[in-house]
Enzyme design. Structure first.
Site, mmCIF file in Angstrom:
data_model
loop_
_atom_site.group_PDB
_atom_site.id
_atom_site.type_symbol
_atom_site.label_atom_id
_atom_site.label_comp_id
_atom_site.label_asym_id
_atom_site.label_seq_id
_atom_site.Cartn_x
_atom_site.Cartn_y
_atom_site.Cartn_z
ATOM 1 N N ASN A 181 0.833 -1.204 0.000
ATOM 2 C CA ASN A 181 0.000 0.000 0.000
ATOM 3 C C ASN A 181 0.865 1.250 0.000
ATOM 4 O O ASN A 181 0.564 2.232 -0.676
ATOM 5 C CB ASN A 181 -0.934 -0.001 1.211
ATOM 6 C CG ASN A 181 -2.180 -0.808 0.953
ATOM 7 O OD1 ASN A 181 -3.007 -0.432 0.136
ATOM 8 N ND2 ASN A 181 -2.308 -1.924 1.623
ATOM 9 N N LEU A 206 0.214 -2.397 12.610
ATOM 10 C CA LEU A 206 -0.534 -3.352 13.447
ATOM 11 C C LEU A 206 -0.609 -2.996 14.928
ATOM 12 O O LEU A 206 -1.162 -3.758 15.719
ATOM 13 C CB LEU A 206 0.079 -4.753 13.273
ATOM 14 C CG LEU A 206 0.010 -5.296 11.845
ATOM 15 C CD1 LEU A 206 0.673 -6.671 11.768
ATOM 16 C CD2 LEU A 206 -1.433 -5.367 11.357
ATOM 17 N N GLU A 238 -7.400 -2.216 -2.602
ATOM 18 C CA GLU A 238 -6.759 -1.296 -1.653
ATOM 19 C C GLU A 238 -5.808 -0.338 -2.376
ATOM 20 O O GLU A 238 -5.760 0.851 -2.070
ATOM 21 C CB GLU A 238 -5.967 -2.092 -0.614
ATOM 22 C CG GLU A 238 -6.812 -2.927 0.326
ATOM 23 C CD GLU A 238 -5.945 -3.670 1.331
ATOM 24 O OE1 GLU A 238 -6.062 -4.901 1.423
ATOM 25 O OE2 GLU A 238 -5.136 -2.998 2.006
ATOM 26 N N ASP A 282 -10.169 -0.094 14.039
ATOM 27 C CA ASP A 282 -11.069 -0.260 12.880
ATOM 28 C C ASP A 282 -12.463 0.313 13.123
ATOM 29 O O ASP A 282 -13.453 -0.211 12.609
ATOM 30 C CB ASP A 282 -11.201 -1.749 12.518
ATOM 31 C CG ASP A 282 -9.855 -2.398 12.238
ATOM 32 O OD1 ASP A 282 -9.703 -3.595 12.519
ATOM 33 O OD2 ASP A 282 -8.955 -1.670 11.751
ATOM 34 N N HIS A 322 -8.253 -0.878 5.782
ATOM 35 C CA HIS A 322 -8.577 -2.211 6.325
ATOM 36 C C HIS A 322 -9.095 -3.087 5.195
ATOM 37 O O HIS A 322 -9.905 -2.630 4.378
ATOM 38 C CB HIS A 322 -9.634 -2.083 7.421
ATOM 39 C CG HIS A 322 -9.963 -3.384 8.085
ATOM 40 N ND1 HIS A 322 -9.148 -3.977 9.020
ATOM 41 C CD2 HIS A 322 -11.020 -4.218 7.942
ATOM 42 C CE1 HIS A 322 -9.680 -5.112 9.419
ATOM 43 N NE2 HIS A 322 -10.815 -5.282 8.774
HETATM 44 C C1 GRF Z 1 -3.281 -4.582 3.994
HETATM 45 O O1 GRF Z 1 -4.151 -5.606 3.601
HETATM 46 C C2 GRF Z 1 -4.020 -3.588 4.861
HETATM 47 O O2 GRF Z 1 -5.390 -3.432 4.559
HETATM 48 C C3 GRF Z 1 -3.897 -4.199 6.203
HETATM 49 O O3 GRF Z 1 -2.599 -4.736 6.246
HETATM 50 C C4 GRF Z 1 -2.190 -5.088 4.915
HETATM 51 C C5 GRF Z 1 -0.865 -4.422 4.656
HETATM 52 O O4 GRF Z 1 -0.350 -4.793 3.448
HETATM 53 N N1 GRF Z 1 -4.173 -3.295 7.276
HETATM 54 P P1 GRF Z 1 0.952 -4.042 2.867
HETATM 55 O O5 GRF Z 1 2.019 -4.061 3.948
HETATM 56 O O6 GRF Z 1 0.562 -2.641 2.509
HETATM 57 O O7 GRF Z 1 1.325 -4.857 1.672
#
Ligand code: GRF
Length: 179
Positions: free
Chosen positions: A8, A75, A164, A135, A94
């Site tokens: 992301n 996290l 995403e 969330d 999310h």
């Molecule tokens: C994503 O699926 C996001 O929605 C969730 O954690 C994941 C992170 O993926 N909170 P990345 O590290 O961006 O690949």
């Protein structure tokens, strides 16, 4: 803010590459071995590895004069003092259609397992403001994807992740335009 591989983050870096509206000013993580750090370094974006993610002062110092804070696979629960300081300027992505399939422990493949177990016909991604509860904050935008016959958590996760990578840059640019 990241804890994992950072796809992301990469979607943001790619879409804001030459944007006059917004740029990724810093990448902050609680994990010194987070793959996202390599992506930040390749893009010459400064990074911070938090010693104690529960320490509000350390995080506020790392955030400096950020105008918008984006949690992308971060996290840890953000300390209350920081949530308060960045009210309506901190967002999270999310991998499900909140308010369902969210909350403590609902991350990674567990989310997609729960969606499949529920028999839901669609899933998706949600961008929302961050508040004191995992969330839970006001939803900004969502993108829906179908749950297909024979889907595994991995296949569904891959389809949601693509959504995403479209949704997060769109939401960030929209918010940045109005700041
Ligand atoms: C994503 O699926 C996001 O929605 C969730 O954690 C994941 C992170 O993926 N909170 P990345 O590290 O961006 O690949």
């Amino acid at each position: 803010m990241v804890s994992g591989g950072g796809t992301n983050l990469q979607a943001l870096l790619d879409s804001l590459h030459d944007s006059p509206i917004a740029r990724v000013a810093r990448v902050i993580t609680n994990r010194p071995n987070a793959g996202a750090l390599d992506r930040a370094r390749r893009a010459a974006v400064p990074t911070t590895v938090l010693k104690d993610p529960t320490d509000a002062n350390e995080l506020l110092a790392a955030l400096r004069d950020a105008q918008l804070v984006v949690l992308a696979g971060y996290l840890k629960l953000v300390p209350l003092g920081v949530v308060g300081r960045f009210r309506w300027r901190m967002i999270n992505i999310h991998p499900a259609l909140l308010p369902d399939f969210g909350g403590p422990g609902m991350y990674g493949h567990r989310v997609h397992e729960a969606v499949l177990a529920s028999g839901a016909k669609e899933s998706g991604a949600t961008v929302h403001f961050v508040d004191e509860v995992f969330d839970h904050g006001k939803i900004i935008a969502q993108e829906r994807v179908p749950v297909l016959e024979g889907d595994t958590p991995e296949r569904l996760a891959a389809r949601v992740l693509e959504a995403e990578h479209r949704l997060l840059p769109r939401a960030v640019l929209e918010l940045a335009r109005n700041m």
